[in-house]
Design a protein around this motif. Sequence first.
Motif, PDB file in Angstrom:
ATOM      1  N   ILE A 180       0.606  -1.226   0.066  1.00 51.92           N
ATOM      2  CA  ILE A 180       0.019   0.045  -0.085  1.00 51.92           C
ATOM      3  C   ILE A 180       0.955   1.211   0.058  1.00 51.92           C
ATOM      4  N   LEU A 181       0.950   2.039  -1.111  1.00 53.44           N
ATOM      5  CA  LEU A 181       1.634   3.066  -1.332  1.00 53.44           C
ATOM      6  C   LEU A 181       0.896   4.281  -1.179  1.00 53.44           C
ATOM      7  N   VAL A 182       1.180   5.435  -0.422  1.00 59.93           N
ATOM      8  CA  VAL A 182       0.542   6.512  -0.597  1.00 59.93           C
ATOM      9  C   VAL A 182       1.587   7.642  -1.146  1.00 59.93           C
ATOM     10  N   ASP A 183       1.526   8.214  -2.196  1.00 65.46           N
ATOM     11  CA  ASP A 183       2.478   8.946  -3.011  1.00 65.46           C
ATOM     12  C   ASP A 183       3.797   8.183  -3.181  1.00 65.46           C
ATOM     13  N   VAL A 187       2.964   2.935   3.439  1.00 61.08           N
ATOM     14  CA  VAL A 187       2.597   3.510   4.659  1.00 61.08           C
ATOM     15  C   VAL A 187       2.520   2.367   5.575  1.00 61.08           C
ATOM     16  N   PRO A 188       2.737   2.506   6.857  1.00 66.81           N
ATOM     17  CA  PRO A 188       2.774   1.263   7.699  1.00 66.81           C
ATOM     18  C   PRO A 188       1.119   0.845   8.018  1.00 66.81           C
ATOM     19  N   SER A 191      -4.784   3.095   8.167  1.00 64.93           N
ATOM     20  CA  SER A 191      -5.719   4.026   9.096  1.00 64.93           C
ATOM     21  C   SER A 191      -5.002   5.346   9.513  1.00 64.93           C
ATOM     22  N   TYR A 192      -3.733   5.150   9.222  1.00 63.27           N
ATOM     23  CA  TYR A 192      -3.036   6.677   9.489  1.00 63.27           C
ATOM     24  C   TYR A 192      -3.568   7.676   8.380  1.00 63.27           C
ATOM     25  N   VAL A 193      -4.128   7.224   7.454  1.00 65.35           N
ATOM     26  CA  VAL A 193      -4.346   8.307   6.270  1.00 65.35           C
ATOM     27  C   VAL A 193      -5.790   8.689   6.404  1.00 65.35           C
ATOM     28  N   ASN A 194      -5.785  10.260   6.269  1.00 63.27           N
ATOM     29  CA  ASN A 194      -7.098  10.776   6.461  1.00 63.27           C
ATOM     30  C   ASN A 194      -7.910  10.597   5.045  1.00 63.27           C
ATOM     31  N   THR A 489       7.018   6.407  12.593  1.00 61.95           N
ATOM     32  CA  THR A 489       5.899   5.833  13.358  1.00 61.95           C
ATOM     33  C   THR A 489       6.327   5.537  14.993  1.00 61.95           C
ATOM     34  N   PHE A 490       5.549   6.355  15.585  1.00 69.41           N
ATOM     35  CA  PHE A 490       5.995   6.059  17.261  1.00 69.41           C
ATOM     36  C   PHE A 490       4.712   5.892  17.957  1.00 69.41           C
TER      37      PHE A 490
END
Lengths: 1101, 603
Positions: A180-183, A187-188, A191-194, A489-490
């Motif tokens: 799963i690639l964002v731009d 992304v890990p 659900s972090y993506v709005n 990611t923390f």
Amino acid sequence: MKRKINFLLFLFSLSMGITFAQTRVTGKVVDENGEPVIGASILVKGTTIGTVTDIDGNFMLTVPPEGKTLVISYVGMQTQEVPVAPNVRVVMQTVTELLEEVVVVGYGTQRKEHLTGAVSTVDVSRTLENRPITDVGRALQGSTPGLSITTTSGELGGSPRIRVRGEIATIGGGTGNPLILVDNVEVPDLSYVNPDDIASISVLKDASTTAIYGARAAFGAILITTKKGMKEAKPRISYSNNFSWSTPTKVPEHTRADLNLQYSFDQINALRDSPISETGQVGYWYNPEVIKKVKEWIDTYGDGKSLGREMVEGRDFDYRKSGGVYYYRPWDVYDIYYKDWTPQQNQNIRISGGTATTQYNLSAGFMDQKGILKLFDDFYRRYNISGFISSDVKNWITLRGGYMYSKTRQESPFIYASATYDPMYYLYRWHQVYPYGTYKGREFRGAVNDLKSARPVEDDSYFSRYTLGTTLRLTKGLTVDFDYTYSQTFATNHTVGGYVYGINQWSADISRGLTFDNLYGPYTTATYDYARYTSSKNIRNAYNGYITYDTKFADKHSLKVMGGTNIEDAEYIWISARRNGVYDFDKGELNLAGGDQLASSSHSWWSVAGFFGRINYAFMDKYLFELNGRYDGSSKFASGKRWGFFPSFSAAWRVTEEPWMQSAQSILSSLKLRGSWGSVGNQDVPLNAFVSTLTPTTPSSSGNYWLVKGNFVPYISSGPTLVDPDLTWETVTSLDLGLDAGFLNEKLTFTFDWYKRITSDMLAPGETVPATVGASAPRRNFGELETKGVEISATYKHQFDNGLLLTLFGQFTDFKSVVTKYPTPEDPLISSTYYQGKTLGEIWGYKTVGLFQKEDFVWEGDKIKQTILPNGLSKNTHVEGVATQYILESGTFKFSPGDVRFKDLNGDGEINYGTNTVGNPGDLTVIGNNLPRYQYGFQVGVSWKGFDANAFFQGVGKRNIWATGNMVLPGFYGTEANFAHTLDYWTPDNTRAFYPRPLNYDQAAKWNYVCNDRYLLNVAYLRLKSLIIGYSLPNDFLNKVNIERVRVYFNGENLFEFDKMKGVPIDPEMNWTSTTQNDARSFGRSYPYRRTVSFGLQVEF
Amino acid sequence: MKKIFYIPILLASIFISFAACGDYLDRPGLDTFEDPEFWTKEDNVRLYAQRGYTAYFTGYGSGYTWGKFFTGGAWADEYSSSAQWTQQTATSGNGWTFTWVRWANILIDRVSKMENLTQEEKNHWLGIGRFFRAMEYNDLAKLFGDVPYFDHVVDHKDLETSYKKRDPLPYVAEKIMEDFQFAADNVRENDGPQQINRDVVLGFMSRSMLYFGTFLKYHNIDSEVAETLLRKAVWASEELMNSGKYQIVDDYRGIFTSADLSGNKEVIFYRQYEPAKVTHCLVSYNNAEPQTGTTLKVVETYLASDGLPIKQSPAYNYGPEKNGHELKYYPDQYKNRDPRLAASLVDSIRLQGPHTAYSTTGFLCWKFLPYDANQKDLIYLGSTNVTDAPILRLGEILLNYAEAKAELGEFDQVAADKSINVLRNRSIKKNNVGNPLPKLPRMIVSGNDVFANGIKIEDPDRDLSVNPLLWEIRRERAVELLFEGFRRDDLKRWKKFEYLKTEETNGIPTKLGIGAYVDLNRFTGKPKQDLLKNVHFYYPDPNDLTKAFVYNLYEKNMRRDWVPGNSYYERQYLNAVPLDQIKLYQDLGYELAQNPGWDMPAK
């Protein structure tokens, strides 16, 4: 409904038929929301005659006789051509709509008609907007052919399981997750993506499209691009919100308290020669007399809510002389546990725009989802901020930068047990007479008190990502892109246990000298006397650089060449620190505790590097060819086994571009045949699988340890492992054949794909070695899995003369996976997880022919005649022609009237399991499959005069689950509560019942509950996933207040469904979850799915 | 070339050199040890070896998982559970696993190759490795008899070795002996608290050598090796007995109920339990929960206080028998008995119906229940018990010694005074309060006869194939080690599973088939109704419905018969070799023999 469509089609055909040569044309140009387009240019094709629309979007034009077609254009909208008619209404599509015609593919974009591989695009506006969704994944369910999204409970937060083409892509230990690639950067967690930040989503499904990503996209890729702003657009502020309320879709209800106890009592007594007079557990006891009193209580006090929660001796309970309590008062435990309606809100604000050289976008979002628990304020919250700016610094160089930040917090109650025994488990566990009230104001031991006393477990995560990049335009057609992305990611978790105080009515001493008054105190142990922090850090660097050359020559040939490199590395650290002996649980900090300290960590890293290239060649835009390749390296393999080359090839033929097809153009407006083949590596294998390791264990809480002077002793808990140093990639080869067709000037479009994917060199167990070796042979690249499937989607769009715009969309997906090569003995056991020839997901069991009735047995007076077996035991005797099932009996159980009668498939007069092997399964057969078949979704959208409506249905055509536990198999554990729908059980007076005679199975799927088709759940369903009804305020009103757009809408999610659960009140999407699967009793004891109603507002300035 | 072309070339070359650089993709594991490099120092060896502790020294288990003590449902200590003899030939597993053999062989192999250990360290850890290998083969050979013996790590590609035939039990037993002997010669006298030392090795050696010595003897396998092993059992026991470090303590029940065994002189090795760290549930099972009770057989095994079997004892005054059952009813059964009976079984009867914490037979165990236990404190409830578990104690060693000596024909008065008479000299108080209960008289030995209080013991219940001396030594063992996990193994090695039959061929229950003898007249009103509703009774005199035995194996399908010589029963002494393993051998043309009486895979 059907009649309505017929009528619309009639209208539609009328409008098509009426075409006159006129000189005077009046018309109106509107956008897809029905708003007038002001200043659009209208030109008669082949002439210079033209005009522009007025403030209402109207125009009037005189057309010379030779004029047959009008060309309507407007900046930012797709140019349209319409035949000349006296009255014309033109719906323009904005550029964002237009963008969908350009499909995002790996390291670039492609015009849709030039695609040769299997790529689906998601209609973002219809799928993501206006819905109270918490993450993109859930919203995508049913939207795209080939994409399966599943969740197993309604739990807050978290990401659903996402799969591209097949539920199980590899059985070698990898996850089978798509990339799963964002731009362009992974992304890990999706659900972090709005969801509001997303501009486009492409799903790459075959090797020809994913090969460019090499070994991490073996099982498909999902490419997401975010909103970037637009050049030459004035600043635009948009705001949207959504307020929703949800309620469980289905809740298994306990049956009436007295019937519930009686049912349990009957189950427990069923197999006893002389029944016991009473029974009980965890301090509550019951017998026929108590059951009678419970009934009287209900008759007297009804639901008892007017009595308050205080329990009164004599009325609500009595002490049992020899220990324990008789409780008479039932409680509405759902009312105690669940809120009727649970709120959620989403809010988003965005500013975007651009000048001639610069474009920007800034956005912020907030989402707050409350949990359903009444006694504990559980919630999931997310904050998102993102920004992007891109500027053409010189005419040959563009610089860009962006960031994305997401913060989430989830709070859930501390569980004074292992995770399996969470509040949901206890909601369904005990009978309603369990004391959920108070005594002298004090709570009793139990889940209600646990929940009220629990401190929140706080989960926080912080994801941030920064991108810097540049595009260099070296010469015409030649561009170079470089991007660097850093993401981190923390995450932290803060857990504070404690002691729960209450009346410990479980005590064996109760009423033997002790009463509720004596038993108040802490009833949990020192096990939970601790505070703990865990934190994890995940750092990633991604470097992408590629060069693209795009040219056309000799007018017939177009060529696009791209080559580049992708390098990524990641590091992960997790630390847990715990301290026992907390001084004050309201300040559960490590420095405020004085007991033992326990800490542990994990630390890992990996890197990949790849060089890739792609050549696209098109001849006359008719014959399209694409060649991809990637030379990929991964740190997950031993040096020497690290690098692999993965090529792919695809081609397409646009049949309708052929001159001989022109005559069909009016109906078949486009037809493209596609084919692709390619192979991709899969590096998703456990880290360091080729190195023999020794892993120490660090105790983190109580367990089976060795103590020295009261302290834990660490030890090497596994290893040295037996490994194969030659381990290398799994290879995924796929063949895809497809076609895209458009009819009636692309009003109706249709896509079809057939594919075959073979996962070979799959990590599989080593050759079977005898137990004497003392270890399994190391895993090797051996297995092979074949998945075949089809995907179909169709879209129909039409605007009627009255302005009504109708959109229909449907998609269908199906696949089946078979293990084609696996280390398998000659005749494998049917219980083997995998064997050669196994269809994944298959469920073996018995077929049934109803329940045994009295006439199926030979009677001697009022007793069934006994047949003595060779081993001295005895069995019930059947009448001639009824197969014996003796082999499935155990203990004192004998198949009797009211028990399940299995089907004698092989007709040998005996129900048995042969050798339990595939070759000799006796009467066992495959009775179902737990993987979904025939997944589909369809949407119906209409918009008219500012109103719009969209209904989205989603379904699964075929799927089974063999579930256990009292909700589906009454009596599975006789001492626990029963559910209303299971009351239809066999008795001599109810011989046509669905469930068998009452029995206690003691948590084992045995006797009547060996896997069989009678109690196999059919979880196929069709549900209205989403219904949206919106209204956009008219522009002439908005213009006065300087607002561009205002839209209000209503949304309903999961409003209704059709399923075949035969009355089992469990949502058909629910499945065993990672926690419920740890306990055979707990199917359905999970967080419920929800129906949601919401409304919202969208404003643009 | 335009200047701007240099920019991408520069960037690209940086990228490529980055990735092409060999070590960018070199990411060795960060948080695990890797095999050859791990073996550098003694601390690491200890870290590795520590895994064996919870595997071999289970004690009271942990959480809700039990150890070998008081295993309610299994056939031990004459338990009358409804467990049947194993009826099916196992298709897989069944204990046929060599994981721990491999684990121990790796320890031995790696330690022997380590260069930076001193000779003393090397010897000690080789000793530990061989101790664990002996422990594992001890378990395997107990289950299966003949087993393939591997003294090195088996390479899975070496078919000749991995498909090796089973080695004969005498050979394996001697190998076990050699490993124990090496360990006894090399393991440290003291390696810190709760760590294996020479005494631990000797203790297990004594236990294991007695097992195989008697097994080889009574199963008629190899009397020569049997004697060698029995001598080793004597040697190991004497080493411990003569060390002077350990002595028999008065508070017998205290050995099993103490929160801290560190100072207990009788205990050679124990497992620690601490709240919120490692806890068990054995106390709870003795405390507040229904028990699968022990049977009349066990209660009758205890001698009367005059040192005589109850049927011979004037002090006990055994009543007349009717239909094979005596009529002394509870609680008179508990009067004038070996004081260990009062320390092991609850001094009152508890039955289902009238009592919550009942026993299926009426007899309850409290050997593991602390004197001050209550039903409120969490350390006595659930799985959060914290009493320490004795793993090895001198009491057992003395019995191993006595039995081995007797089997060698060397058990004389001196031996008796060093062993059994030491055990009988305990000063036991009931519930550890008040006056001590009378001690049993000394055992006086004369040839194969035993005397107590000047009377020659002639137990009418004696198995005539066992001489009176051995009969009494075995009785002492059954009593002293009750519920400590020995009984099943003992019956196995003596080839006496026939003792476990719960009914006679004529259908009358044996003393394993019934529980307490109850005078029903002592119950009235609701308790009596509850009792009759919940408990099944066996009436020895069908005409007298006031006196009855608790009959917990009332269902025919719960009972266990034994027909000597019938392979269906006789095969129970050894586990079936799982069919999948035999098949695996066959498929490759090798041979793996099945144990007698069990099925072979279908062709």
